[in-house]
Design a protein around this motif. Structure first.
Motif, PDB file in Angstrom:
ATOM      1  N   ALA A  53       0.845  -1.209   0.000  1.00 29.13           N
ATOM      2  CA  ALA A  53       0.000   0.000   0.000  1.00 29.13           C
ATOM      3  C   ALA A  53       0.874   1.249   0.000  1.00 29.13           C
ATOM      4  O   ALA A  53       0.585   2.207  -0.726  1.00 29.13           O
ATOM      5  CB  ALA A  53      -0.924  -0.006   1.213  1.00 29.13           C
ATOM      6  N   ASP A  54       1.950   1.246   0.778  1.00 30.27           N
ATOM      7  CA  ASP A  54       2.854   2.394   0.809  1.00 30.27           C
ATOM      8  C   ASP A  54       3.543   2.602  -0.538  1.00 30.27           C
ATOM      9  O   ASP A  54       3.650   3.732  -1.024  1.00 30.27           O
ATOM     10  CB  ASP A  54       3.904   2.230   1.908  1.00 30.27           C
ATOM     11  N   ARG A  55       4.000   1.498  -1.140  1.00 24.14           N
ATOM     12  CA  ARG A  55       4.661   1.618  -2.439  1.00 24.14           C
ATOM     13  C   ARG A  55       3.704   2.152  -3.500  1.00 24.14           C
ATOM     14  O   ARG A  55       4.075   3.007  -4.313  1.00 24.14           O
ATOM     15  CB  ARG A  55       5.209   0.258  -2.883  1.00 24.14           C
ATOM     16  N   LEU A  56       2.478   1.650  -3.498  1.00 25.13           N
ATOM     17  CA  LEU A  56       1.498   2.132  -4.471  1.00 25.13           C
ATOM     18  C   LEU A  56       1.161   3.600  -4.235  1.00 25.13           C
ATOM     19  O   LEU A  56       1.007   4.369  -5.187  1.00 25.13           O
ATOM     20  CB  LEU A  56       0.231   1.280  -4.413  1.00 25.13           C
ATOM     21  N   SER A  57       1.054   3.992  -2.972  1.00 23.85           N
ATOM     22  CA  SER A  57       0.766   5.394  -2.654  1.00 23.85           C
ATOM     23  C   SER A  57       1.902   6.299  -3.106  1.00 23.85           C
ATOM     24  O   SER A  57       1.670   7.383  -3.644  1.00 23.85           O
ATOM     25  CB  SER A  57       0.538   5.567  -1.154  1.00 23.85           C
ATOM     26  N   GLU A  58       3.131   5.856  -2.878  1.00 20.60           N
ATOM     27  CA  GLU A  58       4.287   6.650  -3.302  1.00 20.60           C
ATOM     28  C   GLU A  58       4.340   6.768  -4.822  1.00 20.60           C
ATOM     29  O   GLU A  58       4.616   7.850  -5.360  1.00 20.60           O
ATOM     30  CB  GLU A  58       5.578   6.025  -2.779  1.00 20.60           C
ATOM     31  N   ALA A  59       4.078   5.679  -5.509  1.00 14.95           N
ATOM     32  CA  ALA A  59       4.080   5.706  -6.970  1.00 14.95           C
ATOM     33  C   ALA A  59       3.000   6.633  -7.499  1.00 14.95           C
ATOM     34  O   ALA A  59       3.200   7.378  -8.450  1.00 14.95           O
ATOM     35  CB  ALA A  59       3.894   4.296  -7.531  1.00 14.95           C
ATOM     36  N   ARG A  60       1.850   6.600  -6.843  1.00  9.86           N
ATOM     37  CA  ARG A  60       0.737   7.471  -7.237  1.00  9.86           C
ATOM     38  C   ARG A  60       1.111   8.929  -7.006  1.00  9.86           C
ATOM     39  O   ARG A  60       0.830   9.793  -7.828  1.00  9.86           O
ATOM     40  CB  ARG A  60      -0.506   7.102  -6.451  1.00  9.86           C
ATOM     41  N   ALA A  61       1.778   9.207  -5.885  1.00  7.32           N
ATOM     42  CA  ALA A  61       2.191  10.579  -5.583  1.00  7.32           C
ATOM     43  C   ALA A  61       3.220  11.072  -6.596  1.00  7.32           C
ATOM     44  O   ALA A  61       3.213  12.247  -6.986  1.00  7.32           O
ATOM     45  CB  ALA A  61       2.742  10.661  -4.165  1.00  7.32           C
TER      46      ALA A  61
END
Length: 67
Positions: A53-61
């Protein structure tokens, strides 16, 4: 090779991250009712969900336009 995953919009990506975090909370909650060996497995899976979830959030950001 082409990416078989469909393009996800920002709302879809946010929902996936939220679902992963919800799943992690559920795994944590369930861990209180099992043996210590099983608890370790649940916690490992919980950590993996949160990391993803953190990796996906960072990629989205990183993909968000800067205003």
């Amino acid at each position: 090779m082409t990416d078989p995953a469909p393009q996800l919009n920002a709302d879809d990506q946010r929902r996936i991250c939220d679902a992963l975090r919800y799943l992690a909370r559920d795994l944590h909650h369930r861990s209180f009712a099992v043996t210590s060996e099983r608890r370790e497995l649940l916690w490992e899976e919980m950590d993996r969900c949160l990391e993803l979830a953190d990796r996906l959030s960072e990629a989205r950001a990183d993909q968000s336009p800067v205003t």
